[in-house]
Design a protein around this motif. Structure first.
Motif, short mmCIF file in Angstrom:
data_model
loop_
_atom_site.label_atom_id
_atom_site.label_comp_id
_atom_site.label_asym_id
_atom_site.label_seq_id
_atom_site.Cartn_x
_atom_site.Cartn_y
_atom_site.Cartn_z
N GLY A 24 0.83 -1.19 0.00
CA GLY A 24 0.00 0.00 0.00
C GLY A 24 0.86 1.24 0.00
N TYR A 25 0.54 2.19 -0.78
CA TYR A 25 1.31 3.41 -0.90
C TYR A 25 1.23 4.22 0.38
N GLY A 26 2.37 4.62 0.90
CA GLY A 26 2.41 5.52 2.04
C GLY A 26 2.06 4.87 3.37
N THR A 27 2.09 3.55 3.47
CA THR A 27 1.79 2.90 4.74
C THR A 27 2.92 1.95 5.09
N SER A 28 3.09 1.72 6.37
CA SER A 28 4.07 0.72 6.79
C SER A 28 3.41 -0.64 6.77
N SER A 29 4.20 -1.68 6.59
CA SER A 29 3.62 -3.02 6.56
C SER A 29 3.03 -3.39 7.92
N GLU A 30 3.57 -2.83 9.04
CA GLU A 30 3.00 -3.11 10.35
C GLU A 30 1.58 -2.55 10.44
N TYR A 31 1.37 -1.36 9.92
CA TYR A 31 0.05 -0.74 9.94
C TYR A 31 -0.93 -1.58 9.12
N VAL A 32 -0.51 -2.04 7.93
CA VAL A 32 -1.38 -2.82 7.07
C VAL A 32 -1.75 -4.14 7.73
N ARG A 33 -0.80 -4.78 8.40
CA ARG A 33 -1.09 -6.05 9.07
C ARG A 33 -2.17 -5.87 10.14
N GLU A 34 -2.22 -4.73 10.77
CA GLU A 34 -3.25 -4.52 11.78
C GLU A 34 -4.57 -4.09 11.15
N LEU A 35 -4.55 -3.64 9.91
CA LEU A 35 -5.75 -3.14 9.28
C LEU A 35 -6.71 -4.26 8.89
N ILE A 36 -6.25 -5.25 8.12
CA ILE A 36 -7.15 -6.30 7.62
C ILE A 36 -6.52 -7.67 7.85
N LEU A 144 -12.83 -6.47 1.75
CA LEU A 144 -12.82 -5.32 2.65
C LEU A 144 -11.75 -4.32 2.24
N ALA A 145 -10.62 -4.80 1.72
CA ALA A 145 -9.58 -3.88 1.23
C ALA A 145 -10.09 -3.09 0.03
N ASP A 146 -10.83 -3.74 -0.89
CA ASP A 146 -11.41 -3.03 -2.03
C ASP A 146 -12.36 -1.94 -1.57
N LEU A 147 -13.08 -2.19 -0.49
CA LEU A 147 -14.10 -1.26 0.00
C LEU A 147 -13.54 -0.15 0.89
N TYR A 148 -12.53 -0.47 1.75
CA TYR A 148 -12.18 0.46 2.80
C TYR A 148 -10.70 0.78 2.95
N TYR A 149 -9.80 0.26 2.13
CA TYR A 149 -8.38 0.53 2.31
C TYR A 149 -8.11 2.02 2.13
N PRO A 150 -7.43 2.68 3.06
CA PRO A 150 -7.25 4.13 3.00
C PRO A 150 -6.58 4.59 1.71
N GLY A 151 -7.23 5.51 1.01
CA GLY A 151 -6.66 6.12 -0.18
C GLY A 151 -6.81 5.33 -1.46
N PHE A 152 -7.18 4.06 -1.40
CA PHE A 152 -7.22 3.22 -2.60
C PHE A 152 -8.49 2.38 -2.68
N SER A 153 -9.58 2.86 -2.11
CA SER A 153 -10.77 2.02 -2.03
C SER A 153 -11.99 2.78 -2.52
N ASN A 154 -13.09 2.04 -2.61
CA ASN A 154 -14.36 2.63 -3.01
C ASN A 154 -15.47 1.89 -2.25
N PRO A 155 -16.04 2.53 -1.20
CA PRO A 155 -17.07 1.85 -0.42
C PRO A 155 -18.38 1.63 -1.18
N GLU A 156 -18.51 2.19 -2.38
CA GLU A 156 -19.72 2.01 -3.20
C GLU A 156 -19.63 0.81 -4.14
N LEU A 157 -18.51 0.08 -4.12
CA LEU A 157 -18.36 -1.07 -5.02
C LEU A 157 -19.45 -2.11 -4.79
N ARG A 158 -19.88 -2.74 -5.85
CA ARG A 158 -20.85 -3.83 -5.82
C ARG A 158 -20.16 -5.09 -6.35
N PRO A 159 -20.74 -6.25 -6.15
CA PRO A 159 -20.15 -7.48 -6.69
C PRO A 159 -20.06 -7.44 -8.21
N GLU A 160 -19.07 -8.15 -8.74
CA GLU A 160 -18.87 -8.26 -10.18
C GLU A 160 -19.43 -9.60 -10.66
#
Length: 184
Positions: A24-36, A144-160
């Motif tokens: 993820g751009y601009g995040t530490s891997s420790e932060y990402v591990r705690e995110l999802i 959940l990463a597609d929907l809510y990952y900071p800076g790279f997500s879209n909470p309006e996404l629907r299933p494909e």
């Protein structure tokens, strides 16, 4: 002959494979591990009946969970999503002809359930060339990463959902192979 393929991580010695969304751009891997947090399991069983017939069946399980209350995160805590899937496929081969048919059922606790089918036909015109036609459907719920990952997500996404068709001629000799395909 019956074969069984079970994906198990050596470290856990259990039916659950724990994976964490990485990078993820601009995040530490420790932060990402705690995110999802993401736990996955897959079971596939294949059975041959003589030389002409093969059956495959299996299932998958996927659970994702947001595990942070960090102010720099998506502002979510204890959000989760679970998907179960079951699938089966039959294949029949006789001489130059092969026919495949399969079905898959996905059930996501957030986005609902969907059934997908696939079918294929291949005919070996000669030892070097074959014709094939395939049809397939697919379903994918946003993670959940597609929907809510900071800076790279879209909470309006629907299933494909998708459908695909393909006609192809394949062949060649030795190291050279050629495929000409029409697809949608």
């Amino acid at each position: 002959m019956t074969t069984m393929n079970i994906s198990l991580p050596d470290a856990l010695k259990a039916f659950v494979d724990t994976r964490t969304e990485e990078g993820g751009y601009g995040t530490s891997s420790e932060y990402v591990r705690e995110l999802i947090r993401r736990d996955q399991a897959r079971l596939v069983v294949r059975r041959s009946f003589g030389d002409d017939f093969e059956a495959t069946a299996g299932g998958e399980w996927d659970r994702q969970e947001v595990r942070t209350r960090d102010a720099f995160g998506p502002g979510l805590a204890d959000e989760s999503q679970r998907t179960w899937a079951a699938f089966g496929q039959l294949a029949w081969s006789h001489g130059p002809l092969r026919i495949d048919a399969g079905v898959r059922r996905d059930d996501n606790d957030v986005f609902g359930a969907e059934t997908s089918a696939k079918a294929g036909l291949a005919w070996a015109v000669s030892d070097a060339w074959r014709l094939r036609a395939t049809y397939g459907e697919a379903f994918r719920a946003p993670s959940l990463a597609d929907l809510y990952y900071p800076g790279f997500s879209n909470p309006e996404l629907r299933p494909e959902s998708s459908q695909s068709y393909e006609l192809a001629v394949e062949g060649g000799q030795g190291a050279w192979r050629t495929t000409v395909a029409l697809f949608e």
